[in-house]
Design a protein around this motif. Structure first.
Motif, PDB file in Angstrom:
ATOM      1  N   UNK A  98       0.806  -1.218   0.000  1.00  0.00           N
ATOM      2  CA  UNK A  98       0.000   0.000   0.000  1.00  0.00           C
ATOM      3  C   UNK A  98       0.838   1.266   0.000  1.00  0.00           C
ATOM      4  N   UNK A  99       1.970   1.259   0.658  1.00  0.00           N
ATOM      5  CA  UNK A  99       2.753   2.493   0.797  1.00  0.00           C
ATOM      6  C   UNK A  99       4.192   2.343   0.313  1.00  0.00           C
ATOM      7  N   UNK A 100       4.428   1.338  -0.509  1.00  0.00           N
ATOM      8  CA  UNK A 100       5.764   1.118  -1.075  1.00  0.00           C
ATOM      9  C   UNK A 100       5.606   0.305  -2.346  1.00  0.00           C
ATOM     10  N   UNK A 101       6.672   0.174  -3.090  1.00  0.00           N
ATOM     11  CA  UNK A 101       6.637  -0.599  -4.332  1.00  0.00           C
ATOM     12  C   UNK A 101       6.688  -2.097  -4.027  1.00  0.00           C
ATOM     13  N   UNK A 109       5.095 -10.822 -10.431  1.00  0.00           N
ATOM     14  CA  UNK A 109       4.994 -10.963  -8.978  1.00  0.00           C
ATOM     15  C   UNK A 109       6.195 -11.739  -8.477  1.00  0.00           C
ATOM     16  N   UNK A 110       6.327 -11.783  -7.150  1.00  0.00           N
ATOM     17  CA  UNK A 110       7.383 -12.552  -6.504  1.00  0.00           C
ATOM     18  C   UNK A 110       6.715 -13.515  -5.535  1.00  0.00           C
ATOM     19  N   UNK A 131       2.328  -6.056  -7.637  1.00  0.00           N
ATOM     20  CA  UNK A 131       2.625  -4.628  -7.739  1.00  0.00           C
ATOM     21  C   UNK A 131       1.647  -3.837  -6.875  1.00  0.00           C
ATOM     22  N   UNK A 132       2.078  -2.689  -6.399  1.00  0.00           N
ATOM     23  CA  UNK A 132       1.205  -1.793  -5.645  1.00  0.00           C
ATOM     24  C   UNK A 132       0.174  -1.170  -6.582  1.00  0.00           C
ATOM     25  N   UNK A 133      -0.865  -0.562  -6.023  1.00  0.00           N
ATOM     26  CA  UNK A 133      -1.881   0.112  -6.831  1.00  0.00           C
ATOM     27  C   UNK A 133      -1.236   1.227  -7.659  1.00  0.00           C
ATOM     28  N   UNK A 134      -0.291   1.947  -7.074  1.00  0.00           N
ATOM     29  CA  UNK A 134       0.397   3.028  -7.788  1.00  0.00           C
ATOM     30  C   UNK A 134       1.165   2.473  -8.989  1.00  0.00           C
ATOM     31  N   UNK A 171       9.118  -6.668  -1.162  1.00  0.00           N
ATOM     32  CA  UNK A 171       9.833  -7.948  -1.189  1.00  0.00           C
ATOM     33  C   UNK A 171      11.069  -7.864  -0.299  1.00  0.00           C
ATOM     34  N   UNK A 172      11.834  -6.797  -0.404  1.00  0.00           N
ATOM     35  CA  UNK A 172      13.029  -6.636   0.424  1.00  0.00           C
ATOM     36  C   UNK A 172      12.671  -6.593   1.911  1.00  0.00           C
TER      37      UNK A 172
END
Length: 125
Positions: free
Chosen positions: A72-75, A102-103, A117-120, A80-81
């Protein structure tokens, strides 16, 4: 009215330890009623509840059902990291050069889940 999903339940060998991992993943909390050594532990997070139940059997095969996470607030890559640093392990990297994909990761007891992936990142450019 139709049934609602109350929570997703995971069989595991250490309910409290796995609940702590997922609480960190989801920015949720392990309920105040759960303690180390308990045979069950519940994680409550925005939009979801996960129940971890101790069973004597180890995980033997790929999950038939899995969780897909959308940061939600990051890529996706940042998430993943973060999850790897929390103790997840990489199962499969399905990212493609154009940014899609995806991972697949596994939690500390081997339950697979995916990070999308995020929504952004999905928004049209």
């Amino acid at each position: 009215m139709a049934s609602l999903v109350r929570h997703l339940t995971f069989d595991c060998t250490d309910a409290y330890r796995l609940a702590q991992f997922w609480a960190a993943v989801l920015d949720g909390t392990v309920t105040d009623e759960d303690f180390p050594g308990d045979p069950e532990a519940l994680v409550v997070a925005q939009g979801s509840a996960l129940l971890f139940v101790q069973v004597p059997d180890a995980k033997a095969v790929k999950n038939r059902v899995h969780v897909d996470l959308q940061p939600q607030d990051r890529s996706r890559d940042e998430e993943v990291e973060r999850l790897l640093a929390l103790g997840a392990t990489l199962v499969g990297d399905h990212r493609v050069p154009d940014g899609r994909g995806w991972v697949t990761l596994a939690d500390p007891e081997g339950n697979e889940f995916c990070v999308e992936r995020s929504a952004a990142e999905r928004a049209p450019q």
